[in-house]
Design an enzyme around this catalytic site. Structure first.
Site, PDB file in Angstrom:
ATOM      1  N   LYS A 112      84.863  59.972  23.127  1.00  0.00           N
ATOM      2  CA  LYS A 112      85.136  58.538  23.081  1.00  0.00           C
ATOM      3  C   LYS A 112      85.600  57.996  24.441  1.00  0.00           C
ATOM      4  O   LYS A 112      85.438  56.819  24.723  1.00  0.00           O
ATOM      5  CB  LYS A 112      86.201  58.232  22.026  1.00  0.00           C
ATOM      6  CG  LYS A 112      85.913  58.789  20.627  1.00  0.00           C
ATOM      7  CD  LYS A 112      85.311  57.768  19.750  1.00  0.00           C
ATOM      8  CE  LYS A 112      85.046  58.135  18.290  1.00  0.00           C
ATOM      9  NZ  LYS A 112      84.964  59.508  17.851  1.00  0.00           N
TER      10      LYS A 112
HETATM   11  C1  LIG Z   1      84.194  59.957  16.845  1.00  0.00           C
HETATM   12  C2  LIG Z   1      83.893  61.395  16.758  1.00  0.00           C
HETATM   13  C3  LIG Z   1      82.736  61.863  16.127  1.00  0.00           C
HETATM   14  C4  LIG Z   1      81.768  60.934  15.451  1.00  0.00           C
HETATM   15  O1  LIG Z   1      81.101  60.094  16.359  1.00  0.00           O
HETATM   16  P1  LIG Z   1      80.363  58.778  15.821  1.00  0.00           P
HETATM   17  O2  LIG Z   1      79.882  58.070  17.037  1.00  0.00           O
HETATM   18  O3  LIG Z   1      81.379  58.002  15.059  1.00  0.00           O
HETATM   19  O4  LIG Z   1      79.248  59.242  14.942  1.00  0.00           O
HETATM   20  C5  LIG Z   1      82.504  63.225  16.142  1.00  0.00           C
HETATM   21  N1  LIG Z   1      83.367  64.095  16.711  1.00  0.00           N
HETATM   22  C6  LIG Z   1      84.490  63.679  17.321  1.00  0.00           C
HETATM   23  C7  LIG Z   1      85.408  64.677  17.906  1.00  0.00           C
HETATM   24  C8  LIG Z   1      84.794  62.314  17.369  1.00  0.00           C
HETATM   25  O5  LIG Z   1      85.914  61.907  17.973  1.00  0.00           O
END
Ligand SMILES: *Cc1c(COP(=O)(O)O)cnc(C)c1O
Length: 462
Positions: A112
């Site tokens: 993120k």
């Molecule tokens: C947010 C997240 C996901 C999922 O990603 P999306 O874009 O919501 O599908 C998977 N793994 C981790 C560690 C995350 O922080």
């Protein structure tokens, strides 16, 4: 470059407007009216460039007039300067043609950061230019919130309120949200699950009086600028394995469908991607949907991969929009049916989805086993989310086409689950080793729209 809503009843916006708005006023999500193309020569020219340079070339056409080249470049370089790896998104080899794209070298140890650090810089630049302030509200299953707080802490033009499900995020995730001391960041522990947090955020956006009074802005993965920032590492990794001359496939541990949708955008731009594989945990609404069982909400069952504990996957609406031939009315109708619990996908739309995405599901026991197996065979210690991806990716890998699985978080973000599965305690990187000693600041709040709105009105800087 213009952006249109997936429900077809909100005004078209420019990039900066879509970024600051988040959710469209008809309840839809913004998508580009057209997808810019990169030729084989354009893609080939990315080989060997620094990550920031790839980022600039891939994203620039989507931004249009909203930022000058110079401002956009400044945002990109500031966004990635704090990463703990010079390559930003390094690729590791797991076996003969399965690769791991490490997306956890940012300040909060999850992918993120790639989008959130950039969006922090873009918001700051644009709001300063306009002389405006906004209140950012976000829901998190753990990683979005910490990334947002890290990206916006201390910025003048922004207050940030993050709703997370009380007791359902890991201690590292919680501390990353509750320990920053800057007055403009606020962690709210909601009595409910992630879907409740997400629903209350949507409610706030649909309460236009509140939305306008506090200048609400969203940075959840529905924000187009976040999806865009994630398109970049599909290019950088594919090119390092031989694109555009060689096809690659990707497997993505999926929750809200933002990360995998970025892969679809990369494919539409011209990157030769064979398969895009959606990997889910036991909360498998996407896997069920993509295998023809309709899109029906179940109860969210807490797992050791909490960032994927989702039953309503916001960005899937963007995929549906294209699968239904960009028919906003049809999408609006499906989303109405979803409020009653779910919907069936038409035959034509299902076929369109299945041509792009495949999927797999991994149980809790299989996730734990995978962490141990891959540690032994490759030496890589995987977080539970990444382990789900690697397991599904291995099942769907074909001999002739490299599979790249996205490692979405650092194992140290989920130390208890990782240690239980592998016997190895994953240490935090030295730059955040004092996380457990910093004081926490958090407000516990009921799953009640009025209470949340009152709190935000009072607590933000006036
Ligand atoms: C947010 C997240 C996901 C999922 O990603 P999306 O874009 O919501 O599908 C998977 N793994 C981790 C560690 C995350 O922080």
């Amino acid at each position: 470059m213009r952006y249109v809503s997936t429900r077809g009843a909100a005004p078209e916006l420019s990039f900066d407007e879509a970024m600051l708005t988040g959710l469209a006023r008809d309840g839809g999500l913004y998508v580009p009216a057209e997808i810019p193309q990169m030729s084989a020569a354009d893609i080939k020219a990315l080989a060997g460039l620094p990550y920031e340079e790839v980022a600039f070339r891939v994203m620039r056409p989507f931004v249009g007039e909203a930022f000058s080249d110079e401002d956009f470049w400044g945002c990109i370089t500031r966004a990635y300067a704090g990463f703990g790896h010079a390559a930003r998104a390094p690729l590791k080899q797991l076996n003969e043609n399965h690769f791991l794209l490490e997306l956890f070298h940012g300040p909060t140890l999850a992918f993120k950061d790639f989008a959130m650090q950039l969006i922090g810089q873009l918001f700051e630049t644009e709001l300063t230019r306009r002389g405006e302030k906004v209140t950012i509200v976000g829901a998190t299953s753990g990683d979005t919130g910490s990334a947002a707080i890290e990206a916006f802490r201390g910025l003048d033009a922004v207050d940030v309120f993050i709703l997370f499900p009380h007791g359902r995020v890991s201690e590292v995730q919680r501390r990353q949200m509750t320990t920053p001391s800057e007055a403009n960041v606020h962690a709210l522990a909601l009595d409910g699950d992630f879907d409740d947090c997400q629903a209350r955020v949507k409610d706030m956006f649909n309460d236009f009086a509140f939305r306008d009074a506090v200048g609400l802005a969203g940075v959840n993965s529905i924000n187009w600028a976040r999806v865009l920032a994630q398109v970049v590492y599909y290019f950088s990794s594919a090119v390092s394995l031989g694109a555009p001359h060689r096809e690659v496939s990707f497997t993505v541990p999926t929750g809200n469908f933002g990360d995998i949708f970025a892969g679809y955008i990369a494919k539409r731009m011209g990157l030769p991607i064979d398969k895009l594989v959606v990997a889910t945990n036991q909360n498998d609404i996407l896997h069920r949907c993509l295998t023809g069982q309709g899109y029906h909400k179940g109860d969210t069952i807490p797992s050791i991969s909490p960032s994927m504990d989702i039953q309503v996957s916001s960005n899937f609406e963007r995929a549906l929009f294209d699968a239904y031939g960009r028919d906003g009315k049809a999408v609006a109708q499906l989303m109405d049916e979803l409020k009653q619990g779910g919907f069936e996908v038409s035959q034509g739309a299902l076929q369109a989805l299945q041509e792009i995405y495949s999927s797999g599901r991994v149980s809790e026991d299989e996730t734990k086993a995978a962490i141990g197996v891959w540690l032994k065979s490759s030496g890589e210690l995987l977080c539970p989310h990444s382990a789900i991806g690697v397991q599904v990716g291995e099942d769907q890998r074909e001999a002739a086409i490299p599979m790249i699985t996205l490692a979405t978080a650092h194992p140290a973000k989920f130390p208890a689950a990782v240690e239980e599965a592998s016997g190895v305690h994953p240490p935090l990187p030295p730059r955040m080793a004092d996380l457990y000693d910093r004081p926490e600041r958090v407000t516990r709040i009921a799953n009640d729209l009025a209470a949340i709105e009152d709190h935000i009105r009072d607590a933000r800087a006036k």
